[in-house]
Design a protein around this motif. Sequence first.
Motif, PDB file in Angstrom:
ATOM      1  N   LEU A 185       0.851  -1.177  -0.010  1.00 22.71           N
ATOM      2  CA  LEU A 185      -0.118  -0.033  -0.146  1.00 22.71           C
ATOM      3  C   LEU A 185       0.778   1.227  -0.053  1.00 22.71           C
ATOM      4  CD1 LEU A 185      -2.653  -1.250   2.678  1.00 22.71           C
ATOM      5  CD2 LEU A 185      -3.021  -1.060   0.104  1.00 22.71           C
ATOM      6  N   LEU A 186       1.834   1.192   0.766  1.00 28.14           N
ATOM      7  CA  LEU A 186       2.819   2.397   0.731  1.00 28.14           C
ATOM      8  C   LEU A 186       3.604   2.627  -0.547  1.00 28.14           C
ATOM      9  CD1 LEU A 186       4.189   4.579   2.609  1.00 28.14           C
ATOM     10  CD2 LEU A 186       6.451   2.729   2.638  1.00 28.14           C
ATOM     11  N   GLY A 187       3.682   1.499  -1.306  1.00 33.28           N
ATOM     12  CA  GLY A 187       4.299   1.470  -2.508  1.00 33.28           C
ATOM     13  C   GLY A 187       3.252   1.847  -3.525  1.00 33.28           C
ATOM     14  N   LEU A 188       2.077   1.536  -3.449  1.00 28.01           N
ATOM     15  CA  LEU A 188       1.125   2.120  -4.418  1.00 28.01           C
ATOM     16  C   LEU A 188       0.948   3.847  -4.029  1.00 28.01           C
ATOM     17  CD1 LEU A 188      -1.346   1.851  -6.225  1.00 28.01           C
ATOM     18  CD2 LEU A 188      -2.709   1.381  -4.246  1.00 28.01           C
ATOM     19  N   PHE A 189       1.015   4.219  -3.052  1.00 30.03           N
ATOM     20  CA  PHE A 189       1.121   5.586  -2.683  1.00 30.03           C
ATOM     21  C   PHE A 189       2.248   6.309  -3.417  1.00 30.03           C
ATOM     22  CE2 PHE A 189       1.919   9.541  -0.075  1.00 30.03           C
ATOM     23  CZ  PHE A 189       0.728  10.142  -0.576  1.00 30.03           C
ATOM     24  N   ALA A 190       3.204   5.552  -3.327  1.00 38.11           N
ATOM     25  CA  ALA A 190       4.765   6.186  -3.920  1.00 38.11           C
ATOM     26  C   ALA A 190       4.489   6.166  -5.272  1.00 38.11           C
ATOM     27  CB  ALA A 190       5.747   5.468  -3.558  1.00 38.11           C
ATOM     28  N   VAL A 191       3.907   5.125  -5.854  1.00 36.98           N
ATOM     29  CA  VAL A 191       3.720   5.113  -7.363  1.00 36.98           C
ATOM     30  C   VAL A 191       2.725   6.333  -7.759  1.00 36.98           C
ATOM     31  CG1 VAL A 191       2.626   3.991  -9.280  1.00 36.98           C
ATOM     32  CG2 VAL A 191       4.249   2.792  -7.514  1.00 36.98           C
ATOM     33  N   ILE A 192       1.763   6.330  -7.108  1.00 36.56           N
ATOM     34  CA  ILE A 192       0.653   7.429  -7.627  1.00 36.56           C
ATOM     35  C   ILE A 192       1.310   8.815  -7.388  1.00 36.56           C
ATOM     36  CG2 ILE A 192      -1.536   8.552  -6.832  1.00 36.56           C
ATOM     37  CD1 ILE A 192      -2.423   5.708  -6.115  1.00 36.56           C
ATOM     38  N   THR A 193       2.120   8.995  -6.329  1.00 41.44           N
ATOM     39  CA  THR A 193       2.793  10.236  -5.994  1.00 41.44           C
ATOM     40  C   THR A 193       3.812  10.500  -6.952  1.00 41.44           C
ATOM     41  OG1 THR A 193       2.384   9.887  -3.693  1.00 41.44           O
ATOM     42  CG2 THR A 193       3.755  11.962  -4.140  1.00 41.44           C
ATOM     43  N   PHE A 194       4.706   9.762  -7.309  1.00 40.92           N
ATOM     44  CA  PHE A 194       5.839  10.113  -7.949  1.00 40.92           C
ATOM     45  C   PHE A 194       6.034   9.503  -9.523  1.00 40.92           C
ATOM     46  CE2 PHE A 194       7.442   9.584  -3.564  1.00 40.92           C
ATOM     47  CZ  PHE A 194       7.861  10.830  -3.334  1.00 40.92           C
ATOM     48  N   SER A 198       1.005   5.463 -13.518  1.00 46.19           N
ATOM     49  CA  SER A 198       0.693   4.700 -12.244  1.00 46.19           C
ATOM     50  C   SER A 198       0.500   3.273 -12.332  1.00 46.19           C
ATOM     51  CB  SER A 198      -0.207   5.547 -11.381  1.00 46.19           C
ATOM     52  OG  SER A 198       0.141   6.815 -11.182  1.00 46.19           O
ATOM     53  N   PHE A 199      -0.602   2.923 -13.296  1.00 49.17           N
ATOM     54  CA  PHE A 199      -0.842   1.554 -13.401  1.00 49.17           C
ATOM     55  C   PHE A 199       0.201   0.798 -13.957  1.00 49.17           C
ATOM     56  CE2 PHE A 199      -2.824  -1.870 -15.966  1.00 49.17           C
ATOM     57  CZ  PHE A 199      -3.579  -2.449 -15.024  1.00 49.17           C
ATOM     58  N   ARG A 200       1.124   1.227 -14.866  1.00 50.73           N
ATOM     59  CA  ARG A 200       2.118   0.237 -15.317  1.00 50.73           C
ATOM     60  C   ARG A 200       3.233  -0.031 -14.140  1.00 50.73           C
ATOM     61  NH1 ARG A 200       7.095   1.494 -17.634  1.00 50.73           N
ATOM     62  NH2 ARG A 200       7.787  -0.271 -18.981  1.00 50.73           N
ATOM     63  N   SER A 201       3.419   1.129 -13.462  1.00 50.44           N
ATOM     64  CA  SER A 201       4.574   1.224 -12.369  1.00 50.44           C
ATOM     65  C   SER A 201       3.995   0.298 -11.100  1.00 50.44           C
ATOM     66  CB  SER A 201       4.654   2.699 -11.963  1.00 50.44           C
ATOM     67  OG  SER A 201       5.044   3.521 -13.072  1.00 50.44           O
ATOM     68  N   PHE A 202       2.628   0.418 -11.060  1.00 52.95           N
ATOM     69  CA  PHE A 202       2.219  -0.520  -9.836  1.00 52.95           C
ATOM     70  C   PHE A 202       2.219  -2.101 -10.169  1.00 52.95           C
ATOM     71  CE2 PHE A 202      -1.054  -2.530  -7.086  1.00 52.95           C
ATOM     72  CZ  PHE A 202      -0.293  -2.165  -5.950  1.00 52.95           C
ATOM     73  N   LEU A 203       1.997  -2.170 -11.542  1.00 47.89           N
ATOM     74  CA  LEU A 203       2.448  -3.438 -12.145  1.00 47.89           C
ATOM     75  C   LEU A 203       3.741  -4.372 -11.768  1.00 47.89           C
ATOM     76  CD1 LEU A 203       0.024  -4.004 -15.217  1.00 47.89           C
ATOM     77  CD2 LEU A 203      -0.448  -5.111 -12.895  1.00 47.89           C
ATOM     78  N   LEU A 204       4.695  -3.321 -12.210  1.00 50.25           N
ATOM     79  CA  LEU A 204       6.059  -3.471 -12.044  1.00 50.25           C
ATOM     80  C   LEU A 204       6.365  -4.178 -10.378  1.00 50.25           C
ATOM     81  CD1 LEU A 204       7.784  -1.000 -14.377  1.00 50.25           C
ATOM     82  CD2 LEU A 204       7.857  -3.639 -14.477  1.00 50.25           C
TER      83      LEU A 204
END
Length: 471
Positions: A185-194, A198-204
């Motif tokens: 969840l922290l990683g998801l927030f970091a992806v959305i923030t930075f 976001s979707f492709r980054s969260f899949l990685l």
Amino acid sequence: MLKFFKSTLPTRLLLLLLLVLALRLPLLWWGLPLMPIELRAMLVGERLGEGVRLYRDLYDSTAPLAAALAGLLELVGSRPLWLYRLLALALLTFQAIRFNFVLNRADVLPERGYLAALVYLLVGSASTDLDIFSPLLLGHTFLIAGFSALLPTSREGYDNRRLFRAGFLIGVAALCYLPLALFLLLGLFAVITFAANSFRSFLLLVCGFLFPYAVVASFFLYTGSLPGFVQFHLQPTISGLVAGTDGLPLPVQLQLLVVPGLVLALGLLRSLLGPPGLVFQVKFQQLMLVWVLVAAAIAFAGRGVAPGTAALLLPPVAYFSLYLWQKTARAWVPEVGLLLLVGAVLLVRYRAVFFLDDALQLPLESRYAVQPDPRTNFLQGQRLLVLGPSLRPYAHNRLASPYLDWRLAQVDFGHLDEYAAVFRLARSLGSNPPQYLIDQRNLLPELRYKLPHVFGRYEPTSTKGVYRLGK
């Protein structure tokens, strides 16, 4: 003192390490009592050292990497408690230095130095809960190691390899203590923030998280332990059956969190009242707030009593405390604040030496250590089977069966009216039965009736509930 640790010279780091050793080593030298989580780890390590397979020949919920490390430590010596304590100290020290390095390199605040590491180690030394090795402390180390990969390499976006590495290290942390998977969840927030995509980054990130689980599942599949991995680790942990096992009671844990909680609250208040920083610094501040929420969720998953829970708060405490040491109109206020923190840690840590545990209304952690069982003192170095939840008889004896965790052992002992359970008992104990059996649940009469060739050989001793294997 503040001015000294606001420098990035290597000599500051050396003095920091000396201060931590001066704070913690006296108690380690005087000896700390054996805690239940340490006894469990050493029993798991002993069994793995004997060649048994985790989750197939050993019924316990310990995460696979924590169990594997316990098995490796057993190669150094039989139940090396001193090595467990040194490892816990090394892990906490690494976390502090690594997190401090990330803060300095990311420029989250204008001033650099070792104040974050100082606070991290000071607050982490307030309780003996972080002196002992625990799966949570081990997994938290991997989270700290991968935290920098959640931050962008530039202010524009992410490097894909860094995201995969961040997810991989979160997965490794979860293989040490499963609830740490919530840090996704922290990683998801970091992806959305930075991140820009976001979707492709969260899949990685998720792919990186699943990779170590794929490797471990493949290993257990080929060793015949995959069903046990699901039954004895994943299912009980997710359902909360083994949450908080071997930890301090919740009231004691909450009392020990007063000092870090106060520092966190004051630092958070100061950060909100102060002028906003750069855009990246504001985003990082939000990221640490999410860290607090995720840490609370993990603590809730462990019912607040899992050993090492206090480690989850150390990064946000260290970060937000930096706002307390910034320059003010009264230059002496931050200095006094740091001295008060040092004094509070010393007071809590050495309350037993100064006989202040009653005055502080804070019980000593040693009260919850593994106490010797006077009824089984005559057993030393024997192979045991304990029919009950207590691990105390194993303090000076060896586990001689797969049934370490009594709640998980109910898959067999709780279904003695089923042929499959009786068959598993006969297969596990028939070829090499334990030398002694301690019946805490009065199950021996039924076991003698169902499996006379195994349990019918046990003879009563002079101690009630203790039976010796006859010829």
